[in-house]
Structure formats: C-alpha cells, structure tokens
Write a protein that holds these residues in place. Structure first.
Motif, PDB file in Angstrom:
ATOM      1  N   ALA A 117      26.958 -12.151 -63.911  1.00 45.33           N
ATOM      2  CA  ALA A 117      25.555 -12.364 -64.255  1.00 45.33           C
ATOM      3  C   ALA A 117      25.413 -13.232 -65.502  1.00 45.33           C
ATOM      4  N   LEU A 118      26.347 -13.071 -66.435  1.00 46.17           N
ATOM      5  CA  LEU A 118      26.332 -13.915 -67.631  1.00 46.17           C
ATOM      6  C   LEU A 118      26.633 -15.368 -67.269  1.00 46.17           C
ATOM      7  N   PHE A 119      27.597 -15.580 -66.387  1.00 43.71           N
ATOM      8  CA  PHE A 119      27.900 -16.937 -65.919  1.00 43.71           C
ATOM      9  C   PHE A 119      26.679 -17.530 -65.219  1.00 43.71           C
ATOM     10  N   LYS A 120      25.998 -16.739 -64.403  1.00 41.78           N
ATOM     11  CA  LYS A 120      24.792 -17.199 -63.715  1.00 41.78           C
ATOM     12  C   LYS A 120      23.750 -17.688 -64.716  1.00 41.78           C
ATOM     13  N   ALA A 121      23.559 -16.933 -65.794  1.00 42.76           N
ATOM     14  CA  ALA A 121      22.543 -17.293 -66.786  1.00 42.76           C
ATOM     15  C   ALA A 121      22.879 -18.600 -67.491  1.00 42.76           C
ATOM     16  N   GLU A 122      24.169 -18.848 -67.702  1.00 41.42           N
ATOM     17  CA  GLU A 122      24.589 -20.015 -68.469  1.00 41.42           C
ATOM     18  C   GLU A 122      24.861 -21.251 -67.611  1.00 41.42           C
ATOM     19  N   TYR A 166      26.037 -21.821 -60.166  1.00 40.95           N
ATOM     20  CA  TYR A 166      25.907 -20.524 -59.510  1.00 40.95           C
ATOM     21  C   TYR A 166      25.095 -20.653 -58.226  1.00 40.95           C
ATOM     22  N   HIS A 167      24.020 -21.452 -58.265  1.00 39.60           N
ATOM     23  CA  HIS A 167      23.203 -21.645 -57.070  1.00 39.60           C
ATOM     24  C   HIS A 167      24.018 -22.312 -55.965  1.00 39.60           C
ATOM     25  N   GLN A 168      24.894 -23.247 -56.327  1.00 40.36           N
ATOM     26  CA  GLN A 168      25.744 -23.893 -55.324  1.00 40.36           C
ATOM     27  C   GLN A 168      26.704 -22.878 -54.699  1.00 40.36           C
ATOM     28  N   PHE A 169      27.243 -21.991 -55.531  1.00 41.41           N
ATOM     29  CA  PHE A 169      28.095 -20.913 -54.989  1.00 41.41           C
ATOM     30  C   PHE A 169      27.320 -20.060 -53.986  1.00 41.41           C
ATOM     31  N   LEU A 170      26.083 -19.712 -54.321  1.00 40.26           N
ATOM     32  CA  LEU A 170      25.273 -18.896 -53.416  1.00 40.26           C
ATOM     33  C   LEU A 170      25.066 -19.582 -52.072  1.00 40.26           C
ATOM     34  N   ALA A 227      37.531 -17.767 -55.532  1.00 37.42           N
ATOM     35  CA  ALA A 227      38.516 -18.273 -56.493  1.00 37.42           C
ATOM     36  C   ALA A 227      37.879 -19.309 -57.413  1.00 37.42           C
ATOM     37  N   ASN A 228      37.045 -20.173 -56.854  1.00 35.12           N
ATOM     38  CA  ASN A 228      36.353 -21.175 -57.674  1.00 35.12           C
ATOM     39  C   ASN A 228      35.375 -20.513 -58.646  1.00 35.12           C
ATOM     40  N   LEU A 229      34.667 -19.485 -58.165  1.00 31.85           N
ATOM     41  CA  LEU A 229      33.753 -18.740 -59.037  1.00 31.85           C
ATOM     42  C   LEU A 229      34.517 -18.085 -60.179  1.00 31.85           C
ATOM     43  N   ALA A 230      35.665 -17.505 -59.863  1.00 32.32           N
ATOM     44  CA  ALA A 230      36.490 -16.848 -60.884  1.00 32.32           C
ATOM     45  C   ALA A 230      36.964 -17.854 -61.928  1.00 32.32           C
ATOM     46  N   LYS A 231      37.391 -19.017 -61.458  1.00 33.37           N
ATOM     47  CA  LYS A 231      37.885 -20.038 -62.374  1.00 33.37           C
ATOM     48  C   LYS A 231      36.794 -20.517 -63.321  1.00 33.37           C
ATOM     49  N   SER A 258      33.963 -18.952 -64.121  1.00 33.07           N
ATOM     50  CA  SER A 258      33.353 -17.890 -64.918  1.00 33.07           C
ATOM     51  C   SER A 258      34.322 -17.192 -65.856  1.00 33.07           C
ATOM     52  N   GLY A 259      35.620 -17.351 -65.587  1.00 37.74           N
ATOM     53  CA  GLY A 259      36.615 -16.651 -66.389  1.00 37.74           C
ATOM     54  C   GLY A 259      36.784 -15.197 -66.009  1.00 37.74           C
ATOM     55  N   VAL A 260      36.232 -14.787 -64.878  1.00 41.00           N
ATOM     56  CA  VAL A 260      36.355 -13.405 -64.400  1.00 41.00           C
ATOM     57  C   VAL A 260      37.560 -13.310 -63.468  1.00 41.00           C
ATOM     58  N   ALA A 261      38.450 -12.367 -63.727  1.00 37.06           N
ATOM     59  CA  ALA A 261      39.684 -12.231 -62.939  1.00 37.06           C
ATOM     60  C   ALA A 261      39.394 -11.472 -61.651  1.00 37.06           C
ATOM     61  N   ILE A 262      38.899 -12.188 -60.642  1.00 38.23           N
ATOM     62  CA  ILE A 262      38.580 -11.554 -59.358  1.00 38.23           C
ATOM     63  C   ILE A 262      39.855 -11.290 -58.568  1.00 38.23           C
ATOM     64  N   GLU A 263      40.693 -12.327 -58.411  1.00 41.23           N
ATOM     65  CA  GLU A 263      41.943 -12.172 -57.667  1.00 41.23           C
ATOM     66  C   GLU A 263      43.096 -12.023 -58.655  1.00 41.23           C
ATOM     67  N   THR A 264      43.548 -10.794 -58.844  1.00 46.54           N
ATOM     68  CA  THR A 264      44.664 -10.519 -59.746  1.00 46.54           C
ATOM     69  C   THR A 264      45.962 -11.057 -59.138  1.00 46.54           C
ATOM     70  N   PRO A 265      47.034 -11.177 -59.934  1.00 41.95           N
ATOM     71  CA  PRO A 265      48.305 -11.658 -59.374  1.00 41.95           C
ATOM     72  C   PRO A 265      48.785 -10.843 -58.174  1.00 41.95           C
ATOM     73  N   LEU A 266      48.596  -9.516 -58.221  1.00 41.54           N
ATOM     74  CA  LEU A 266      49.061  -8.691 -57.098  1.00 41.54           C
ATOM     75  C   LEU A 266      48.173  -8.884 -55.870  1.00 41.54           C
ATOM     76  N   LEU A 267      46.873  -9.068 -56.073  1.00 45.21           N
ATOM     77  CA  LEU A 267      45.991  -9.366 -54.945  1.00 45.21           C
ATOM     78  C   LEU A 267      46.328 -10.730 -54.342  1.00 45.21           C
ATOM     79  N   LYS A 268      46.675 -11.685 -55.178  1.00 41.91           N
ATOM     80  CA  LYS A 268      47.085 -12.997 -54.679  1.00 41.91           C
ATOM     81  C   LYS A 268      48.342 -12.866 -53.821  1.00 41.91           C
ATOM     82  N   GLN A 269      49.290 -12.051 -54.293  1.00 33.53           N
ATOM     83  CA  GLN A 269      50.520 -11.833 -53.527  1.00 33.53           C
ATOM     84  C   GLN A 269      50.217 -11.134 -52.209  1.00 33.53           C
ATOM     85  N   LEU A 270      49.297 -10.170 -52.244  1.00 39.41           N
ATOM     86  CA  LEU A 270      48.868  -9.479 -51.021  1.00 39.41           C
ATOM     87  C   LEU A 270      48.387 -10.490 -49.986  1.00 39.41           C
TER      88      LEU A 270
END
Length: 359
Positions: free
Chosen positions: A236-241, A246-250, A284-288, A290-302
C-alpha cells in the motif's frame, strides 16, 4: 450441541491486485478445517475455548444484550467479532440472545502450532458464523454467510480482499472479485444489518470454477510463516508513492486473471499454466519495484523444482514464506517432485480440494 466447520484456503493467482475494488483472484478451498461447536449453558457465564490458542479459555457474560469479556487482552478477536455480528443479525430477526459454551478446533496449523498460511482467521470466523446461525435457527444462504463473515473479519483486520472468506464459505475453486470496502464501512454505519445483507455489494462477484480433469494441484510449504497484513501494508505504501506503476500492475493482473478464468471455462490446462507463470512474473516485478520480499529464496526454489517436472508454480497469497502452489498434469512424476522438494527442505502438504454442499 451444534457443530459447524469451515475449510482453509490458498490463493492460486491474483494476489495484491485483489485488494482493489473489482479486481479478480482465483482461490481454492482445502480439506483442512476449523470446527466450531456450541452448547447452551444454564449459568450466567459462557466460555470460548480455542485449540488455536493453546486451548486457552475466554470467559464472558451477558450485560443486557452485550457480550462482555472478562479479560482485557485476548487473542479471540475474530471469534468475538463473528459473535457480535451474527448476534446482531439474530436479534434483528427476533431471536433472544443466549449464553453458550463454544469450542474451536483447528487443523490449519501443524502439530507444533506453526501456521501453514491456509487462512485460519477467515476459517475460524466462517465456522463461528455458521455455528451461531444454526444455534439461533437462522436460515442463511452462502451469500449471506459470506457477507456476515466479511463484515466481522474486516472489522478486525481492516485490510485485505476477503477472498479467503469467500473460499471458506463457497468451497472448491472460485474466481473472486473484491468489493468496495469503503462503501461497506459507510453503509454499515447507517443501515440495519438485514438490509445490508440483502443489498448487492459494489463489484462483488464470486464464481465457482470447473477444473480440467488433468489438473493436479500440488502444495509445498516452506516452513516459514508470513504476515499477510504487514506485507499488504508495505505494498500500500508503494501504491501511494508510485501510482502509475501500481495501476499498470493492476491492469496486467486483471488481463492475466481474465485469461486464466477463460482457461478454466474452456477446460484448457495449458492456458491456466501459462497464466500462472505470467502472474508469477507480475508479482516478481512488483516485489522488485516495491522492495517487498514476496518470493523468498526457498519459494523460488520450490517453483524452479516444480517447473523441472512440467508444473506451473508460484507463491500463494502474500508470499514472504508459507506456501507455493503448482498446477501440473496429474500424470507427472509427483513422487520425484516431492523427493526433490524434500531434499531442498520443502514439505509437500497432503491436501485436496474441498467442495461445500449447496446451497
């Protein structure tokens, strides 16, 4: 004695975008449940006992029609909100409020009490609402159950899409479009609850999906819990800034989910898998950005391991830990996939889709 249960859930696709009004997501209900049991008591004091909270008990009493809790600090917020909303509806329907003992049991955590990320707060709220509707002999549809639970759940959490509530109420695979929560807050302040339940809610849509016979859902758990509310707040903070990004992601998410839903409607496993991969890239693009770790290293390996066996994989829900999902052909070598996950420290959860009987 009355018993009701509600299943846990996982997001398949559409995370983060679904918190915006009208944007779609796909979810699935699973065969792990929260169970709520109610029995009337004769004395002045009722109890709520929850396995979710180490079998701790919360005592309460009636003060007029109000349910008064004897402890200031309690972990029962969702249960108490569900009681408050359902009893408000019961009273509006002419029912006398009673004193009862409530027992909550949950299969949504592992044996050590660690959460799998299956939506336990939504499931416990749904189970409580369903049990109380039986207790007060209120005939409610799935749509009314969803609305009662959504009102209760949102009053506690304050953010989120309520898609987990929809999955827990409707069961099976669903396409969910989130409703206007600000509209709900405004109407809740001025309308009687029975009227609010009968109104159409802006942008709300819940559509059961038929799944291709070849599709097998495989779920992996990383062992690391994640806080959905905190992650959603960071986005939500990334959306505000960065409103334009963010609208393109939506809009990209909306197109992806529209194509994925079409894949279900046309019984096309490949189309569904393609859009799961697309949704993973969008997140992944949203995470990059926004700086939010959505896909952790173990989730990436999964996900990488699942792709080696022909599966389409991504994080489920807010990410940051918890589960990943794989859509794969049922004839794939699932035993080898499971073994590869185990070697990486990923647990395959033995879960299947749960369907809720009509109505």
């Amino acid at each position: 004695m009355i018993t009701a249960k509600a299943p846990g859930k996982l997001y398949i696709a559409g995370e983060y975008a679904v918190v915006e009004n009208g944007y779609p997501a796909i979810l699935v209900a699973l065969n792990q449940f929260v169970t709520c049991t109610i029995s009337e008591t004769n004395g002045p004091t009722g109890q709520i006992i929850s396995q979710q909270y180490q079998n701790s008990a919360l005592s309460w009493r009636r003060q007029g029609d109000q349910l008064v809790v004897d402890k200031r600090d309690n972990p029962f917020s969702y249960i108490l909100a569900a009681i408050a909303v359902t009893e408000e509806y019961a009273k509006a329907c002419g029912r006398d409020l009673r004193v009862f003992k409530m027992q909550i049991d949950s299969q949504l955590d592992n044996q050590s009490g660690r959460k799998y990320g299956l939506g336990s707060s939504a499931a416990v709220t749904v189970a409580t609402v369903k049990a109380l509707c039986q207790f007060y002999q209120l005939t409610v549809s799935k749509a009314q159950t969803f609305k009662l639970t959504a009102i209760a759940h949102f009053s506690v959490q304050g953010n989120g899409s309520l898609g987990d509530v929809a999955a827990s109420v409707y069961g099976g695979w669903i396409a969910y479009h989130s409703f206007d929560r600000q509209w709900l807050a405004n109407q809740r302040a001025i309308l009687p609850l029975p009227t609010l339940l009968q109104l159409p809610w802006p942008n709300l849509a819940i559509e059961p999906l038929k799944v291709p016979e070849r599709l097998k859902l495989v779920i992996g758990w990383t062992g690391k819990p994640a806080s959905t509310s905190q992650l959603v707040d960071k986005i939500a903070l990334f959306k505000a800034e960065h409103q334009a990004e963010y609208h393109q992601f939506l809009e990209n998410s909306r197109r992806c989910l529209k194509a994925m839903i079409a894949g279900f409607q046309t019984n096309n496993l490949s189309a569904i898998q393609d859009q799961i991969r697309t949704n993973r890239i969008l997140l992944a693009n949203l995470a990059k950005r926004s700086g939010v770790a959505i896909e952790t290293p173990l989730l990436k390996q999964l996900c990488q391991i699942a792709e080696q066996f022909g599966g389409a994989a991504k994080t489920s829900g807010a990410g940051g830990g918890d589960c990943g999902i794989v859509a794969i052909d049922h004839q794939a070598n699932l035993a080898e996939l499971t073994n590869a996950w185990q070697r990486a420290g990923i647990e395959r959860l033995p879960l299947t889709v749960h369907f809720v009987a009509e109505p």
